[in-house]
Design a protein around this motif. Structure first.
Motif, PDB file in Angstrom:
ATOM      1  N   GLU A  92       1.112  -0.866   0.318  1.00 45.13           N
ATOM      2  CA  GLU A  92       0.098   0.037  -0.402  1.00 45.13           C
ATOM      3  C   GLU A  92       0.237   1.420  -0.252  1.00 45.13           C
ATOM      4  O   GLU A  92       2.084   1.063   0.866  1.00 45.13           O
ATOM      5  N   LEU A  93       0.348   2.151  -0.287  1.00 44.13           N
ATOM      6  CA  LEU A  93       0.948   3.357  -0.439  1.00 44.13           C
ATOM      7  C   LEU A  93       0.238   4.458  -0.581  1.00 44.13           C
ATOM      8  O   LEU A  93      -0.829   4.977  -0.917  1.00 44.13           O
ATOM      9  N   ARG A  94      -0.717   5.736   0.601  1.00 50.06           N
ATOM     10  CA  ARG A  94      -1.390   6.318   0.543  1.00 50.06           C
ATOM     11  C   ARG A  94      -0.627   7.503   0.742  1.00 50.06           C
ATOM     12  O   ARG A  94       0.442   8.060   0.732  1.00 50.06           O
ATOM     13  N   ASP A 119       0.875  -4.169  -8.764  1.00 49.69           N
ATOM     14  CA  ASP A 119       1.210  -5.374  -6.686  1.00 49.69           C
ATOM     15  C   ASP A 119       0.854  -4.142  -5.944  1.00 49.69           C
ATOM     16  O   ASP A 119       0.772  -4.731  -4.910  1.00 49.69           O
ATOM     17  N   LEU A 120       1.117  -3.431  -6.747  1.00 47.66           N
ATOM     18  CA  LEU A 120       0.959  -1.741  -5.708  1.00 47.66           C
ATOM     19  C   LEU A 120      -0.563  -1.257  -5.270  1.00 47.66           C
ATOM     20  O   LEU A 120      -1.324  -1.399  -6.103  1.00 47.66           O
ATOM     21  N   ARG A 121      -0.516  -0.936  -4.751  1.00 51.34           N
ATOM     22  CA  ARG A 121      -2.249   0.031  -4.206  1.00 51.34           C
ATOM     23  C   ARG A 121      -2.097   1.212  -3.510  1.00 51.34           C
ATOM     24  O   ARG A 121      -1.293   1.144  -2.780  1.00 51.34           O
ATOM     25  N   ILE A 122      -2.308   1.971  -4.269  1.00 54.03           N
ATOM     26  CA  ILE A 122      -2.680   3.104  -3.782  1.00 54.03           C
ATOM     27  C   ILE A 122      -3.891   3.606  -2.939  1.00 54.03           C
ATOM     28  O   ILE A 122      -5.304   2.735  -3.608  1.00 54.03           O
ATOM     29  N   ASP A 123      -3.413   4.111  -1.861  1.00 54.74           N
ATOM     30  CA  ASP A 123      -4.802   4.440  -1.661  1.00 54.74           C
ATOM     31  C   ASP A 123      -5.144   6.335  -1.666  1.00 54.74           C
ATOM     32  O   ASP A 123      -3.915   6.553  -0.926  1.00 54.74           O
ATOM     33  N   LEU A 124      -5.728   6.652  -2.181  1.00 49.42           N
ATOM     34  CA  LEU A 124      -5.524   8.334  -3.015  1.00 49.42           C
ATOM     35  C   LEU A 124      -6.605   8.694  -1.548  1.00 49.42           C
ATOM     36  O   LEU A 124      -8.215   8.166  -2.103  1.00 49.42           O
ATOM     37  N   MET A 125      -6.029   9.854  -0.887  1.00 49.14           N
ATOM     38  CA  MET A 125      -6.951  10.378  -0.193  1.00 49.14           C
ATOM     39  C   MET A 125      -7.167  11.635  -0.460  1.00 49.14           C
ATOM     40  O   MET A 125      -5.934  13.021  -0.433  1.00 49.14           O
ATOM     41  N   LEU A 126      -8.252  12.122  -1.369  1.00 49.87           N
ATOM     42  CA  LEU A 126      -8.354  13.920  -2.049  1.00 49.87           C
ATOM     43  C   LEU A 126      -9.113  14.655  -0.718  1.00 49.87           C
ATOM     44  O   LEU A 126     -10.370  14.252  -0.227  1.00 49.87           O
ATOM     45  N   GLU A 128      -8.447  19.464   1.467  1.00 52.65           N
ATOM     46  CA  GLU A 128      -7.840  20.077   0.700  1.00 52.65           C
ATOM     47  C   GLU A 128      -6.667  20.491   2.349  1.00 52.65           C
ATOM     48  O   GLU A 128      -5.957  21.016   2.122  1.00 52.65           O
ATOM     49  N   ARG A 129      -7.078  19.935   3.298  1.00 49.62           N
ATOM     50  CA  ARG A 129      -6.595  20.080   4.573  1.00 49.62           C
ATOM     51  C   ARG A 129      -4.966  19.547   4.350  1.00 49.62           C
ATOM     52  O   ARG A 129      -4.971  18.480   3.588  1.00 49.62           O
ATOM     53  N   VAL A 130      -3.912  19.989   4.864  1.00 44.15           N
ATOM     54  CA  VAL A 130      -2.994  19.372   4.768  1.00 44.15           C
ATOM     55  C   VAL A 130      -2.302  18.321   5.845  1.00 44.15           C
ATOM     56  O   VAL A 130      -1.796  18.735   6.436  1.00 44.15           O
ATOM     57  N   LEU A 131      -2.384  16.654   5.500  1.00 44.03           N
ATOM     58  CA  LEU A 131      -1.693  15.690   5.644  1.00 44.03           C
ATOM     59  C   LEU A 131      -0.283  15.588   6.702  1.00 44.03           C
ATOM     60  O   LEU A 131       0.429  16.920   5.603  1.00 44.03           O
ATOM     61  N   ASP A 132      -0.240  15.596   7.698  1.00 45.73           N
ATOM     62  CA  ASP A 132       0.693  15.592   8.330  1.00 45.73           C
ATOM     63  C   ASP A 132       2.009  14.358   8.408  1.00 45.73           C
ATOM     64  O   ASP A 132       1.801  13.439   8.330  1.00 45.73           O
ATOM     65  N   LEU A 133       3.200  14.505   7.359  1.00 46.03           N
ATOM     66  CA  LEU A 133       3.290  12.954   6.601  1.00 46.03           C
ATOM     67  C   LEU A 133       4.489  12.589   7.701  1.00 46.03           C
ATOM     68  O   LEU A 133       4.526  11.795   7.653  1.00 46.03           O
ATOM     69  N   PRO A 134       5.353  13.710   8.189  1.00 50.74           N
ATOM     70  CA  PRO A 134       6.372  12.689   9.438  1.00 50.74           C
ATOM     71  C   PRO A 134       5.421  11.478  10.440  1.00 50.74           C
ATOM     72  O   PRO A 134       5.531  11.333  11.254  1.00 50.74           O
ATOM     73  N   MET A 135       4.153  12.365  10.551  1.00 50.11           N
ATOM     74  CA  MET A 135       3.630  11.550  11.636  1.00 50.11           C
ATOM     75  C   MET A 135       2.561  10.410  11.289  1.00 50.11           C
ATOM     76  O   MET A 135       1.868   9.697  11.252  1.00 50.11           O
ATOM     77  N   ARG A 136       2.830  10.060   9.373  1.00 48.97           N
ATOM     78  CA  ARG A 136       2.294   9.345   9.117  1.00 48.97           C
ATOM     79  C   ARG A 136       0.796   9.327   8.190  1.00 48.97           C
ATOM     80  O   ARG A 136      -0.287   7.893   8.270  1.00 48.97           O
ATOM     81  N   GLU A 137       0.292  10.225   8.277  1.00 47.23           N
ATOM     82  CA  GLU A 137      -0.953  10.714   8.235  1.00 47.23           C
ATOM     83  C   GLU A 137      -1.120  10.344   6.769  1.00 47.23           C
ATOM     84  O   GLU A 137      -1.828   9.667   5.615  1.00 47.23           O
ATOM     85  N   ALA A 138      -0.008   9.577   5.516  1.00 49.66           N
ATOM     86  CA  ALA A 138       0.279   9.727   4.649  1.00 49.66           C
ATOM     87  C   ALA A 138       1.854   9.611   4.459  1.00 49.66           C
ATOM     88  O   ALA A 138       2.772   9.843   4.833  1.00 49.66           O
ATOM     89  N   ASP A 139       1.673   8.610   3.275  1.00 48.46           N
ATOM     90  CA  ASP A 139       3.047   8.096   2.448  1.00 48.46           C
ATOM     91  C   ASP A 139       4.465   9.721   1.264  1.00 48.46           C
ATOM     92  O   ASP A 139       5.101   9.696   2.186  1.00 48.46           O
ATOM     93  N   VAL A 140       2.635  10.158   1.062  1.00 46.22           N
ATOM     94  CA  VAL A 140       3.661  10.909   0.052  1.00 46.22           C
ATOM     95  C   VAL A 140       1.795  11.951  -0.090  1.00 46.22           C
ATOM     96  O   VAL A 140       1.293  11.475  -0.292  1.00 46.22           O
ATOM     97  N   ALA A 141       2.482  12.927  -0.796  1.00 43.62           N
ATOM     98  CA  ALA A 141       1.313  14.059  -0.598  1.00 43.62           C
ATOM     99  C   ALA A 141       1.929  14.782  -2.688  1.00 43.62           C
ATOM    100  O   ALA A 141       3.171  14.920  -2.502  1.00 43.62           O
ATOM    101  N   ILE A 142       0.852  15.468  -2.812  1.00 47.92           N
ATOM    102  CA  ILE A 142       1.805  16.195  -3.743  1.00 47.92           C
ATOM    103  C   ILE A 142       0.586  17.619  -3.682  1.00 47.92           C
ATOM    104  O   ILE A 142      -0.496  18.058  -3.317  1.00 47.92           O
TER     105      ILE A 142
END
Length: 304
Positions: A92-94, A119-126, A128-142
């Motif tokens: 999974e990649l969030r 075999d990659l599983r994308i969890d796409l979280m759309l 406007e709130r900016v998720l906290d990457l260091p706290m692992r709310e998501a793996d990667v952000a655009i």
């Protein structure tokens, strides 16, 4: 503190029930209860209020649960790095980004990523709130601005502008405005200037609405604005990256646009070696290069 007891405490706090936590941990209710009592005795405090409908955390329990949530996220990050194969991309990649960019630019391009890495599983979280990457709310952000946190790796992907677009049939019926003053004869479609969006877009909307706009429809994301435009409702304020996927849209008032909006890809430093992150980063970079190439060819054809 005993790690196993903390793990059991976290499961109970998360489930709000000894029975449900036991099911998750494959332990009996009595075994879970004994571990919680032992932890409370070791800390000399009460962690749960017990009542007929379940368990509620005490103030001390809330403090400990907050700590175990952070620990769990860190452990998940470490486990993700360990699981990443040196040769394969799987799991999974969030991914988090805005509703507009995610639904209108990223999602339509994901088939190419899945074709390469089935075999990659994308969890796409759309959102406007900016998720906290260091706290692992998501793996990667655009993100539509450069991240401010120091412990993130970031790469600028491109820059976009907010511009005015309408459908050919709308313009045929209502005419094409030649100046901002002529917006009084048209319906403007945009996000509300006070809603969560890129600041450059909000500034442009405020400028446009300072004129005597005939009618104004506001939508809380660019996907909705686009739907209004392609269904002939009016002239929309939209990001310029849409022109490649919706070439039938006509740019209105070509001298009117927002300041540049930088688009950044970011991920935590601790995921630097992740094969999933690497695969996603390369995929997005390739798509951006292709996007720029098509845009250049389109501009060249128009100039010709």
């Amino acid at each position: 503190m005993d790690w196993d007891k903390l793990r059991i405490f976290h499961a109970v706090a998360d489930a709000g029930s000894l029975t449900h936590a036991g099911d998750t941990l494959h332990l009996s209710q009595s075994a879970v209860s004994r571990q919680i009592r032992a932890l409370e005795e070791g800390l000399n405090t009460t962690l749960f209020h017990r009542h007929a409908r379940g368990l509620i955390l005490t103030e001390q329990g809330e403090l400990l649960f907050d700590a175990t949530k952070h620990m769990t996220k860190r452990l998940d990050a470490a486990a993700a790095r360990i699981r990443d194969s040196e040769e394969e991309v799987f799991g999974e990649l969030r991914v988090t980004t805005t509703i507009g960019f995610g639904s209108l630019w990223l999602a339509p391009r994901l088939p190419a990523l899945y074709a390469k890495y089935p075999d990659l599983r994308i969890d796409l979280m759309l959102e406007e709130r900016v998720l906290d990457l260091p706290m692992r709310e998501a793996d990667v952000a655009i993100r539509m601005k450069e991240p401010s946190q120091a412990d993130l790796i970031r790469r600028k992907l491109m820059a976009i502008n907010m511009r005015l677009y309408a459908s050919p049939s709308y313009l045929e019926k209502n005419g094409t405005p030649q100046s901002l003053e002529e917006l009084s004869e048209h319906r403007l479609i945009s996000q509300n200037a006070n809603s969560a969006q890129v600041s450059a877009g909000a500034v442009l909307v405020r400028e446009l609405t300072s004129y005597d706009v005939g009618s104004h429809l506001t939508v809380n994301n660019y996907f909705g604005v686009l739907q209004g435009v392609i269904h002939d409702l009016g002239i929309g304020v939209l990001p310029d990256y849409l022109t490649q996927d919706f070439p039938e849209m006509v740019r209105v008032l070509p001298n009117v646009e927002s300041n540049e909006v930088p688009v950044f890809l970011a991920y935590p430093e601790e995921l630097r070696q992740s094969k999933r992150i690497e695969a996603f980063r390369e995929f997005v970079t390739e798509e951006v290069i292709a996007h720029r190439k098509r845009l250049k060819e389109s501009l060249g054809a128009q100039a010709g």
